[in-house]
Design an enzyme around this catalytic site. Structure first.
Site, PDB file in Angstrom:
ATOM      1  N   GLU A   1       4.880   7.997   0.627  1.00 36.55           N
ATOM      2  CA  GLU A   1       4.579   7.586  -0.746  1.00 36.55           C
ATOM      3  C   GLU A   1       3.875   6.221  -0.786  1.00 36.55           C
ATOM      4  O   GLU A   1       2.994   5.987  -1.621  1.00 36.55           O
ATOM      5  CB  GLU A   1       5.880   7.523  -1.568  1.00 36.55           C
TER       6      GLU A   1
ATOM      7  N   ASP B   1     -10.355   1.787   2.720  1.00 37.02           N
ATOM      8  CA  ASP B   1      -8.931   1.951   2.404  1.00 37.02           C
ATOM      9  C   ASP B   1      -8.751   2.839   1.162  1.00 37.02           C
ATOM     10  O   ASP B   1      -7.913   3.755   1.160  1.00 37.02           O
ATOM     11  CB  ASP B   1      -8.303   0.564   2.186  1.00 37.02           C
TER      12      ASP B   1
ATOM     13  N   LYS C   1      -6.922   6.626   0.981  1.00 34.37           N
ATOM     14  CA  LYS C   1      -5.917   7.019  -0.011  1.00 34.37           C
ATOM     15  C   LYS C   1      -6.388   8.247  -0.791  1.00 34.37           C
ATOM     16  O   LYS C   1      -5.605   9.152  -1.082  1.00 34.37           O
ATOM     17  CB  LYS C   1      -5.632   5.844  -0.946  1.00 34.37           C
TER      18      LYS C   1
ATOM     19  N   GLY D   1       1.463  -5.385  -1.393  1.00 35.78           N
ATOM     20  CA  GLY D   1       2.481  -6.436  -1.375  1.00 35.78           C
ATOM     21  C   GLY D   1       3.780  -5.945  -0.761  1.00 35.78           C
ATOM     22  O   GLY D   1       4.039  -4.741  -0.679  1.00 35.78           O
TER      23      GLY D   1
END
Ligand code: NDP
Ligand SMILES: N[C@@H](CC=O)C(=O)O
Length: 407
Positions: A122, A193, A197, A294
């Site tokens: 996830e 990136d 995804k 993050g």
């Protein structure tokens, strides 16, 4: 429902790995405990007891007490070795490594079938936004039309900082310092990136597994102050948008900086936050928003996967098994603004249709419809930057075209 209790072996104690350690300490979740971390550098100071760390991968991979390998390292080749060995050794895997997944998705799906062990990921797409499990479960029976959004936190952070008067380099440096950027930040700023995804989302939304190289992409490095000024004048913003959508049996995908109007949900997505729009025939248009990079936001997604393993959750790749006649298209045309900062002859020849041109000594641009292959070639040939026109502008041009055709 209370599930089993899992013993974890975790690879990586960087931004996400250390976030997971702290998240597990602070959360009420009691379903798992970390037995060992494997890291690369034994001399770094850690915010966890020394006894937890090793540099020997096999101490985790061959430990019969470890049920789950959590892979959180910044090297996709080493991650491939770790993840495949873990599955073959009878361990479930949780990873946030979108490069690894996108580059080996077909093989990793097959390996899950072969070994009977699941991989959950996830955190690998839009970090804290629970998009993969929703595509698998909630949207299982909807007829999805589109999944699109801001999928990279670092580039959104940089674009937000530039709008506030900052420089690209300073914003990237800060994104690296805050742990948002990849160890190789060209993966972020050149659009890779976001594309990794999108490759993962394509599989779960439409059942299409492609090589990342099959998806056309444009990054943000060439966006000039003039383009930002034009966006401002039009009361739009520039965002790096990844999009896949279906028209009948055809499925399209690309990643490109895009002008976003104030009415668009993505307009107000700032800094490292991501936003994902899902459009289905029944659910219609829905919008998810949350931190896309993050330590804690990504660890939250990893924790959720670990928790899901306590009740034996696994992806069934439902669309992959069901939607067998979808065709993937990557040579479609899009409406773009192509600009350069010199008096070069505008590349009108590459366009299928031109709706706007502008020339000045410092800055020239052309707007129109262009095939993605031509667009990618243009950016290789010259110093042209490309930004897709907003969906509002595109609908207007398409409407005009339809009217002309009808007359
Ligand atoms: N940062 C983010 O916001 C997000 C990151 N991700 C993904 O999560 C993964 C981890 O990212 P992040 O935490 O930021 O990366 P970091 O660079 O912060 O940390 C990487 C960690 O991996 C360890 N490491 C590197 N190579 C090996 C190896 N061969 N064996 C064991 N350990 C190794 C490093 O060890 P050492 O400490 O000794 O150097 C370090 O602890 C990546 O795949 C990234 O793409 C996904 C979503 C968001
Ligand atoms: N580098 C990535 C981290 C999360 O996936 C990003 O900036 O989005």
């Amino acid at each position: 429902m209370s599930g089993k209790s899992l013993t974890l072996g975790v690879f990586g104690f960087g931004c996400v790995g250390s976030g997971l350690y702290e998240t597990l300490r602070q959360s009420n979740f009691k379903g798992a405990n970390i037995k060992r971390f494997c890291i690369a550098n034994p001399d770094k100071e850690r915010s966890a007891p020394n006894a937890l760390f090793t540099t020997e991968a096999d101490e985790l991979l061959n430990d019969p007490e470890i049920d789950v390998i959590v892979e959180l390292i910044d090297n996709s080749e080493a991650a491939y070795q770790i993840v495949t060995k873990a599955l073959r050794n009878g361990k479930a895997v949780v990873t946030a490594n979108k490069k690894l997944l996108a580059e080996h998705l077909q093989e990793l799906i097959a390996l899950q079938d072969e070994t009977g062990q699941p991989i959950l990921y996830e955190g690998a797409a839009a970090a804290s936004i629970p998009i993969i499990r929703n595509l698998e479960e909630y949207y299982d029976n909807d007829l999805l039309r589109e999944v699109s959004g801001i999928l990279n936190g670092s580039t959104n952070f940089i674009l937000s900082a530039i709008e506030d008067g900052g420089t690209f380099d300073a914003a990237l440096e800060l994104a690296q310092k805050l742990g948002f950027a990849e160890s190789d930040p060209t993966l972020d700023v050149d659009g890779w990136d976001a594309k990794f995804k999108l490759t993962i989302l394509l599989a779960h939304a439409f059942g299409i597994v492609v090589e990342p190289s099959d998806i056309p992409h444009v990054g943000i490095t060439r966006i000039s102050p003039q383009v930002q000024r034009i966006a401002n004048e039009r009361r739009e913003r520039v965002k790096l948008v990844g999009k896949c959508w279906r028209e009948d049996k055809k499925v399209f995908a690309h990643v490109i900086p895009t002008f976003v109007t104030q009415e668009d949900e993505l307009n107000q997505v700032e800094n490292e936050v991501n936003g994902v729009v899902v459009e289905g025939a029944f659910s219609q248009r829905q919008f998810f928003r949350g931190k896309g990079a993050g330590s804690f936001p990504t660890a939250a997604a990893v924790l959720s996967d670990i928790s899901a393993l306590t009740y034996d959750y696994r992806y069934e790749y439902k669309k992959l098994n069901r939607e067998k006649d979808f065709e993937f298209v990557n040579d479609h045309s899009i409406w773009v603004h192509v600009s350069g900062n010199n008096r070069d002859v505008l590349p009108l020849y590459a366009f299928e249709e031109v709706v706007n041109t502008f020339r000045s000594p410092e800055h020239s641009y052309v707007e129109g419809r262009i095939g993605l292959r031509n667009l990618i070639n243009l950016s290789k040939e010259g110093n042209w930057s490309a930004v897709a026109l907003s969906s509002a502008a595109v609908s207007q041009f398409e409407k005009q075209n339809n009217l002309e055709l009808a007359n």
